[in-house]
Design an enzyme around this catalytic site. Structure first.
Site, PDB file in Angstrom:
ATOM      1  N   SER A  70      -2.534 -25.219  71.091  1.00 42.16           N
ATOM      2  CA  SER A  70      -2.401 -26.666  71.298  1.00 42.16           C
ATOM      3  C   SER A  70      -1.067 -27.221  70.834  1.00 42.16           C
ATOM      4  O   SER A  70      -0.693 -28.336  71.208  1.00 42.16           O
ATOM      5  CB  SER A  70      -3.536 -27.403  70.599  1.00 42.16           C
ATOM      6  OG  SER A  70      -3.407 -27.310  69.188  1.00 42.16           O
ATOM      7  N   LYS A 142      -1.727 -30.959  64.224  1.00 47.53           N
ATOM      8  CA  LYS A 142      -1.230 -31.812  65.304  1.00 47.53           C
ATOM      9  C   LYS A 142       0.038 -32.519  64.838  1.00 47.53           C
ATOM     10  O   LYS A 142       0.421 -32.457  63.671  1.00 47.53           O
ATOM     11  CB  LYS A 142      -2.266 -32.863  65.715  1.00 47.53           C
ATOM     12  CG  LYS A 142      -3.624 -32.318  66.130  1.00 47.53           C
ATOM     13  CD  LYS A 142      -3.586 -31.528  67.424  1.00 47.53           C
ATOM     14  CE  LYS A 142      -4.970 -30.972  67.775  1.00 47.53           C
ATOM     15  NZ  LYS A 142      -4.907 -30.068  68.946  1.00 47.53           N
TER      16      LYS A 142
END
Length: 257
Positions: A70, A142
């Site tokens: 990701s 993230k």
């Protein structure tokens, strides 16, 4: 007289002598305690080093195994990064552009059900804290895109992300990815973060939780630390490159004022 003296001298010199087997046996018996003390010391030092390493990992610098793609190309599957746990301990808050590891409980995942395998979870937690196993299912990595008060919009007429009305040139995105295939216009509450993966087409991030309680916003107190260094593989060893994508963006209060 000389003959008797010679016999007596021979008897005295040969009396206490031991055979080769007896001598080696006594030496072997004497060595055993020394070996046991050495092994005991080694085990103690090993345990002491492990405890010190766990404490260092818990409070200062924690290895973290990247479990998914990701965050590509910034971070790849199997990378081991070093998370700086002191980055936000002394009054500093996460900033736009920071790559952070956080506990997504309550924002990205539901509260875990009680009654699991406590021993197994403990062992897995120890291995994960040393970077030897994948992190817990509630831990995520993230990039911070919006902080408290920010208005984050996607996308403008040129397909760019906007923060407080300013377009963001996200040079860190995965090649071929768009800033977002999902349109959104949100204001980040104080004390929370809006986070997104660099591989937007392969990332479940704040966008995926817009309609849920919390709206995909991560509480600042849930941030574990900032990813500052790459520790593995050796070919990519070094500090994580920063980004200038958010330079010049006005604070939220200045924009709304």
């Amino acid at each position: 007289m000389d003959t008797e003296a010679q016999h007596m001298e021979r008897d005295r010199s040969s009396g206490p002598a031991e055979g080769p087997e007896e001598g080696s046996r006594s030496t072997h018996v004497r060595d055993r305690p020394v070996m046991s003390v050495t092994w005991g010391r080694a085990i103690f030092l090993g345990m002491l080093c492990t405890v010190a390493l766990l404490l260092f990992s818990a409070f200062v610098l924690q290895p973290f195994l990247i479990p998914s793609g990701s965050m590509e190309p910034t971070l790849r599957v199997g990378d081991r990064v070093l998370v700086n746990k002191l980055a936000y301990r002394f009054g500093s808050d996460p900033r736009r552009g920071d790559v952070v590891v956080f506990d997504g409980t309550g924002s990205f995942v539901q509260e875990p059900a009680s009654g699991g395998n406590a021993v197994g979870e403990l062992l897995h937690g120890v291995a994960a804290s040393l970077g030897l196993a994948e992190p817990a299912g509630s831990d995520f990595v993230k990039r911070v895109v919006g902080v408290g008060g920010d208005r984050v919009v996607c996308c403008d007429e040129r397909g760019r992300l906007q923060v407080n009305g300013a377009p963001v040139d996200e040079e860190y995105l995965h090649p071929g990815d768009h800033p977002s295939d999902v349109a959104f216009d949100i204001v980040v509450p104080d004390g929370r973060l809006w986070v997104m993966g660099d591989h937007r087409s392969n990332s479940r991030d704040s966008r995926d939780h817009l309609g849920q309680p919390g709206g995909g916003m991560v509480p600042v107190e849930r941030v574990i630390g900032r990813v500052d260094w790459l520790g593995w593989p050796l070919g990519r060893l070094g500090s994580l490159e920063g980004t200038d994508a958010f330079t010049g963006i006005r604070p939220a209060d200045a924009h709304h004022g």
